[in-house]
Design a protein around this motif. Structure first.
Motif, PDB file in Angstrom:
ATOM      1  N   PHE A 190       1.031  -1.374   0.172  1.00 43.14           N
ATOM      2  CA  PHE A 190       0.263  -0.128   0.022  1.00 43.14           C
ATOM      3  C   PHE A 190       0.865   1.054  -0.122  1.00 43.14           C
ATOM      4  O   PHE A 190       2.016   1.336   0.654  1.00 43.14           O
ATOM      5  CB  PHE A 190      -0.955   0.079   1.052  1.00 43.14           C
ATOM      6  CG  PHE A 190      -2.013  -0.947   1.080  1.00 43.14           C
ATOM      7  CD1 PHE A 190      -3.073  -0.675   0.563  1.00 43.14           C
ATOM      8  CD2 PHE A 190      -2.132  -2.212   1.798  1.00 43.14           C
ATOM      9  CE1 PHE A 190      -4.138  -1.725   0.201  1.00 43.14           C
ATOM     10  CE2 PHE A 190      -2.989  -3.101   1.578  1.00 43.14           C
ATOM     11  CZ  PHE A 190      -4.078  -2.737   1.279  1.00 43.14           C
ATOM     12  N   ARG A 191       0.390   2.269  -0.668  1.00 46.71           N
ATOM     13  CA  ARG A 191       1.388   3.360  -0.924  1.00 46.71           C
ATOM     14  C   ARG A 191       0.600   4.611  -0.224  1.00 46.71           C
ATOM     15  O   ARG A 191      -0.888   4.880  -0.406  1.00 46.71           O
ATOM     16  CB  ARG A 191       1.533   3.736  -2.220  1.00 46.71           C
ATOM     17  CG  ARG A 191       2.588   2.790  -2.928  1.00 46.71           C
ATOM     18  CD  ARG A 191       2.884   3.107  -4.478  1.00 46.71           C
ATOM     19  NE  ARG A 191       3.527   4.390  -4.372  1.00 46.71           N
ATOM     20  CZ  ARG A 191       3.845   4.872  -5.735  1.00 46.71           C
ATOM     21  NH1 ARG A 191       3.690   4.210  -6.660  1.00 46.71           N
ATOM     22  NH2 ARG A 191       4.420   5.927  -5.665  1.00 46.71           N
ATOM     23  N   HIS A 192       0.943   5.633   0.237  1.00 47.34           N
ATOM     24  CA  HIS A 192       0.445   6.749   0.662  1.00 47.34           C
ATOM     25  C   HIS A 192       0.340   7.970  -0.683  1.00 47.34           C
ATOM     26  O   HIS A 192       0.998   7.888  -1.675  1.00 47.34           O
ATOM     27  CB  HIS A 192       1.566   7.620   1.604  1.00 47.34           C
ATOM     28  CG  HIS A 192       0.909   8.905   1.967  1.00 47.34           C
ATOM     29  ND1 HIS A 192      -0.102   9.149   2.981  1.00 47.34           N
ATOM     30  CD2 HIS A 192       1.484  10.087   1.669  1.00 47.34           C
ATOM     31  CE1 HIS A 192      -0.259  10.493   3.000  1.00 47.34           C
ATOM     32  NE2 HIS A 192       0.605  11.071   2.450  1.00 47.34           N
ATOM     33  N   THR A 193      -0.919   8.183  -0.409  1.00 47.32           N
ATOM     34  CA  THR A 193      -1.604   9.335  -1.506  1.00 47.32           C
ATOM     35  C   THR A 193      -1.036  10.606  -1.182  1.00 47.32           C
ATOM     36  O   THR A 193      -1.462  11.407  -0.219  1.00 47.32           O
ATOM     37  CB  THR A 193      -3.073   9.227  -1.821  1.00 47.32           C
ATOM     38  OG1 THR A 193      -3.504   7.991  -1.992  1.00 47.32           O
ATOM     39  CG2 THR A 193      -3.287  10.283  -2.709  1.00 47.32           C
ATOM     40  N   VAL A 194      -0.167  11.311  -1.867  1.00 45.20           N
ATOM     41  CA  VAL A 194       0.437  12.726  -1.673  1.00 45.20           C
ATOM     42  C   VAL A 194      -0.823  13.595  -1.738  1.00 45.20           C
ATOM     43  O   VAL A 194      -1.319  13.640  -3.098  1.00 45.20           O
ATOM     44  CB  VAL A 194       1.563  12.727  -2.569  1.00 45.20           C
ATOM     45  CG1 VAL A 194       2.133  14.345  -2.169  1.00 45.20           C
ATOM     46  CG2 VAL A 194       2.855  11.919  -2.026  1.00 45.20           C
ATOM     47  N   SER A 195      -0.920  14.565  -0.806  1.00 44.20           N
ATOM     48  CA  SER A 195      -2.019  15.394  -1.216  1.00 44.20           C
ATOM     49  C   SER A 195      -1.340  16.761  -1.780  1.00 44.20           C
ATOM     50  O   SER A 195      -0.100  17.288  -1.366  1.00 44.20           O
ATOM     51  CB  SER A 195      -2.544  15.906   0.391  1.00 44.20           C
ATOM     52  OG  SER A 195      -3.525  17.095   0.447  1.00 44.20           O
ATOM     53  N   GLN A 196      -2.015  17.499  -2.691  1.00 46.05           N
ATOM     54  CA  GLN A 196      -1.704  18.726  -3.185  1.00 46.05           C
ATOM     55  C   GLN A 196      -2.082  19.849  -2.189  1.00 46.05           C
ATOM     56  O   GLN A 196      -1.754  20.928  -2.586  1.00 46.05           O
ATOM     57  CB  GLN A 196      -2.328  18.693  -4.465  1.00 46.05           C
ATOM     58  CG  GLN A 196      -1.884  17.539  -5.444  1.00 46.05           C
ATOM     59  CD  GLN A 196      -0.440  17.454  -5.503  1.00 46.05           C
ATOM     60  OE1 GLN A 196       0.338  18.425  -5.758  1.00 46.05           O
ATOM     61  NE2 GLN A 196       0.194  16.275  -5.330  1.00 46.05           N
ATOM     62  N   ALA A 197      -2.857  19.788  -1.086  1.00 54.44           N
ATOM     63  CA  ALA A 197      -2.990  20.841  -0.294  1.00 54.44           C
ATOM     64  C   ALA A 197      -2.051  21.301   0.647  1.00 54.44           C
ATOM     65  O   ALA A 197      -1.071  20.515   0.856  1.00 54.44           O
ATOM     66  CB  ALA A 197      -4.251  20.328   0.646  1.00 54.44           C
ATOM     67  N   PRO A 198      -1.844  22.734   0.700  1.00 47.62           N
ATOM     68  CA  PRO A 198      -0.875  23.509   1.297  1.00 47.62           C
ATOM     69  C   PRO A 198      -0.668  22.760   2.751  1.00 47.62           C
ATOM     70  O   PRO A 198      -1.778  22.459   3.319  1.00 47.62           O
ATOM     71  CB  PRO A 198      -1.082  24.738   1.212  1.00 47.62           C
ATOM     72  CG  PRO A 198      -1.966  24.679   0.418  1.00 47.62           C
ATOM     73  CD  PRO A 198      -2.729  23.613   0.164  1.00 47.62           C
ATOM     74  N   GLY A 199       0.546  22.586   3.271  1.00 46.81           N
ATOM     75  CA  GLY A 199       0.757  22.158   4.701  1.00 46.81           C
ATOM     76  C   GLY A 199       1.093  20.613   4.709  1.00 46.81           C
ATOM     77  O   GLY A 199       1.117  20.081   5.843  1.00 46.81           O
ATOM     78  N   HIS A 200       0.741  19.878   3.617  1.00 43.54           N
ATOM     79  CA  HIS A 200       0.849  18.601   3.923  1.00 43.54           C
ATOM     80  C   HIS A 200       2.203  17.992   3.296  1.00 43.54           C
ATOM     81  O   HIS A 200       2.883  18.750   2.543  1.00 43.54           O
ATOM     82  CB  HIS A 200      -0.237  17.986   2.831  1.00 43.54           C
ATOM     83  CG  HIS A 200      -1.636  17.884   3.564  1.00 43.54           C
ATOM     84  ND1 HIS A 200      -2.245  16.943   4.363  1.00 43.54           N
ATOM     85  CD2 HIS A 200      -2.818  18.682   3.548  1.00 43.54           C
ATOM     86  CE1 HIS A 200      -3.400  17.188   4.732  1.00 43.54           C
ATOM     87  NE2 HIS A 200      -3.650  18.392   4.301  1.00 43.54           N
ATOM     88  N   TRP A 201       2.483  16.677   3.802  1.00 40.59           N
ATOM     89  CA  TRP A 201       3.711  16.143   3.341  1.00 40.59           C
ATOM     90  C   TRP A 201       3.782  15.732   1.738  1.00 40.59           C
ATOM     91  O   TRP A 201       3.091  15.446   1.378  1.00 40.59           O
ATOM     92  CB  TRP A 201       3.892  14.633   3.986  1.00 40.59           C
ATOM     93  CG  TRP A 201       5.406  13.986   3.890  1.00 40.59           C
ATOM     94  CD1 TRP A 201       6.469  14.428   4.458  1.00 40.59           C
ATOM     95  CD2 TRP A 201       5.641  13.198   2.732  1.00 40.59           C
ATOM     96  NE1 TRP A 201       7.351  13.578   3.749  1.00 40.59           N
ATOM     97  CE2 TRP A 201       6.917  12.998   3.024  1.00 40.59           C
ATOM     98  CE3 TRP A 201       4.815  12.554   1.733  1.00 40.59           C
ATOM     99  CZ2 TRP A 201       7.312  11.753   2.075  1.00 40.59           C
ATOM    100  CZ3 TRP A 201       5.154  11.703   1.157  1.00 40.59           C
ATOM    101  CH2 TRP A 201       6.691  11.327   1.155  1.00 40.59           C
ATOM    102  N   VAL A 202       5.158  16.013   1.308  1.00 39.32           N
ATOM    103  CA  VAL A 202       5.438  15.802   0.085  1.00 39.32           C
ATOM    104  C   VAL A 202       6.517  15.170  -0.147  1.00 39.32           C
ATOM    105  O   VAL A 202       7.686  15.295   1.002  1.00 39.32           O
ATOM    106  CB  VAL A 202       5.473  16.906  -0.807  1.00 39.32           C
ATOM    107  CG1 VAL A 202       4.036  17.658  -0.979  1.00 39.32           C
ATOM    108  CG2 VAL A 202       6.459  18.169  -0.379  1.00 39.32           C
ATOM    109  N   PRO A 203       7.117  14.337  -1.042  1.00 42.98           N
ATOM    110  CA  PRO A 203       8.540  13.480  -0.867  1.00 42.98           C
ATOM    111  C   PRO A 203       9.771  14.861  -1.011  1.00 42.98           C
ATOM    112  O   PRO A 203       9.479  16.034  -1.537  1.00 42.98           O
ATOM    113  CB  PRO A 203       8.493  13.099  -2.450  1.00 42.98           C
ATOM    114  CG  PRO A 203       6.983  12.582  -2.597  1.00 42.98           C
ATOM    115  CD  PRO A 203       6.295  13.919  -2.015  1.00 42.98           C
ATOM    116  N   THR A 204      10.749  14.583  -0.040  1.00 46.87           N
ATOM    117  CA  THR A 204      11.788  15.537  -0.104  1.00 46.87           C
ATOM    118  C   THR A 204      13.180  15.134  -0.590  1.00 46.87           C
ATOM    119  O   THR A 204      13.261  13.784  -1.070  1.00 46.87           O
ATOM    120  CB  THR A 204      12.148  15.795   1.539  1.00 46.87           C
ATOM    121  OG1 THR A 204      12.293  14.547   1.876  1.00 46.87           O
ATOM    122  CG2 THR A 204      11.129  16.718   1.914  1.00 46.87           C
TER     123      THR A 204
END
Length: 468
Positions: A190-204
């Motif tokens: 299972f994978r995490h769905t990356v949110s596009q909303a400001p303030g949410h985690w994104v890959p670094t």
């Protein structure tokens, strides 16, 4: 006539000498047999150094296989439980974990009229479970062969040796079956769905890896009631307002990391514990492997048990309690991580303050809140403090193998506090994740101390649990 008498006397003396010699050999043989029969290998067999070496070997394999911190905590826990349940047969003052760990009914019991070397069986159970949970199981081969030769050398009879190995494997099989029901297999893929909303985690950067173990909170905990039993307060909401709590947290990380002392840099590096650090040189990328946070605290446990001159059962008790606290700490922490899905300082600072800013430590690939190291370090510190007191001074040499100097501490709580604040110095966490994570870890550790009883109360029977 005289010659006959002389010969007769000579012959008689020779026969007497032969008889005396034969009697002497019989006596010596009997004494030797008694000595062989009375050889007590039990003290040598229960050498806690064998256990510490086995845990260190598991750490070596976990590091080689690059398991993530939460997965490593699971790998550490089950072998300790297997070893503990086997060894307590030599220590009637200790309690089985059956009925204390969630859904755990115990292991098959040894034959009542047979002789076992339980330390050997215990280590075999530990290594057998360890092999089944890791990829590079062949790395155990040479170590395990050398370990068994040591047991043969101290005088464990071959029938006892074989019987003990068989029992260790039987115990390991039951623990592997117990682990198979904890939900781990069901969360693979299972994978995490990356949110596009400001303030949410994104890959670094630099690897931009997918989020690790987004469904770890679904695993069966060992002692805590549920993954959200000790959920921390919510993090401050994302805001670009310079007067907001969130923006102040962002600026705090930026300010602190821009003015680090040499000591703060050393603290951050010492507690980094990132199992997979990616390096970029021009167009070439390569990775270095490090110990996980859980591996670091089990290293501390080994140091503490050695310094306390703990026997094998006391050492295994400490390892088991700490391993369980680490595993439950990660389950508790990962529950909030993916609920709040909080942005990392690196992303926030690059977006709001300084696009060229880079943290001292490489940002781990999962959401920010709360700090995992803060949670599990404080959980482990509470358990170790319960065992060895709140003024236990020691030198932590766990990271020396990874090129870092040892550090001295006056207590486990001091070490946990340093591990927590290291995340600010490293630029990978905001302060609320550190403070609230530390409190969450203390609650997890305190709960485990109150619920997990490894010693029997006065007058309690010596019966051990029998697996159905």
């Amino acid at each position: 006539m005289k010659l006959y008498i002389i010969f007769k006397e000579y012959s008689s003396n020779v026969k007497k000498q032969q008889i005396l010699t034969a009697i002497l050999f019989i006596i010596l043989g009997a004494l030797s047999g008694c000595a062989q029969k009375d050889i007590d290998y039990s003290k040598a067999a229960a050498d806690p150094a064998f256990l510490r070496q086995s845990v260190d070997k598991l750490t070596e394999v976990i590091t080689h296989d690059i398991f993530s911190p939460p997965v490593a905590s699971r790998i550490y826990a089950y072998p300790q439980i297997a070893a503990y349940e086997v060894l307590l047969h030599d220590y009637p003052e200790y309690r089985s974990l059956a009925g204390q760990l969630t859904d755990f009914k115990g292991i098959p019991q040894p034959a009542p009229d047979s002789v076992y070397c339980f330390p050997l069986a215990s280590l075999n159970a530990f290594l057998t479970v360890s092999r089944s949970f890791t990829f590079s199981s062949e790395m155990f081969d040479g170590y395990e062969a050398q370990l068994y030769e040591k047991y043969r050398a101290i005088g464990v009879p071959e029938d006892v040796f074989a019987r003990s190995i068989r029992y260790g494997q039987t115990a390991a099989k039951s623990i592997i079956a117990y682990a198979a029901e904890d939900g781990y297999k069901q969360t693979r893929g299972f994978r995490h769905t990356v949110s596009q909303a400001p303030g949410h985690w994104v890959p670094t950067p630099p690897a931009y890896m997918d989020a690790i173990e987004p469904f770890w909170f679904k695993l069966r905990p060992f002692v805590i009631d549920s993954c959200n039993q000790f959920a921390p307060a919510k993090p401050a909401p994302y805001s670009t307002d310079k007067e907001s709590d969130f923006y102040k947290e962002v600026m705090e990380v930026h300010t602190v990391t821009s003015n680090l002392s040499e000591e703060q840099v050393q603290i951050a590096s010492f507690w980094d514990c990132n199992p997979f650090v990616m390096h970029t040189t021009g167009h070439v990328m390569y990775a270095t492997k490090k110990i996980t946070p859980g591996g670091h605290w089990l290293g501390i446990t080994g140091i503490a048990t050695r310094q306390a001159n703990a026997d094998m059962m006391e050492t295994l008790e400490a390892y088991t309690r700490v391993a369980v606290s680490l595993a439950d700490g990660f389950i508790s922490c990962w529950d909030e991580k993916y609920r709040s899905d909080n942005i990392r300082p690196e992303t926030a600072i690059n977006t709001l303050v300084d696009e060229k800013w880079v943290p001292l430590l490489q940002t781990p690939p999962f959401p920010e809140y709360p700090s995992g190291h803060s949670v599990i370090s404080n959980a482990a510190a509470v358990v170790l403090t319960d065992l060895y007191g709140d003024s236990f001074s020691y030198v932590d040499s766990t990271e020396v193998a990874y090129g870092l100097p040892a550090r001295s501490f006056t207590s486990f709580s001091q070490a946990a506090g340093e591990a927590a604040i290291s995340r600010l110095y490293g630029g990978i966490h905001f302060m609320p994740a550190i403070v609230n994570g530390a409190e969450e870890g203390k609650q997890v550790g305190s709960y485990i101390v109150s619920k997990l009883n490894t010693r029997k109360r006065t007058g309690e029977g010596a019966a051990v649990a029998v697996m159905e």
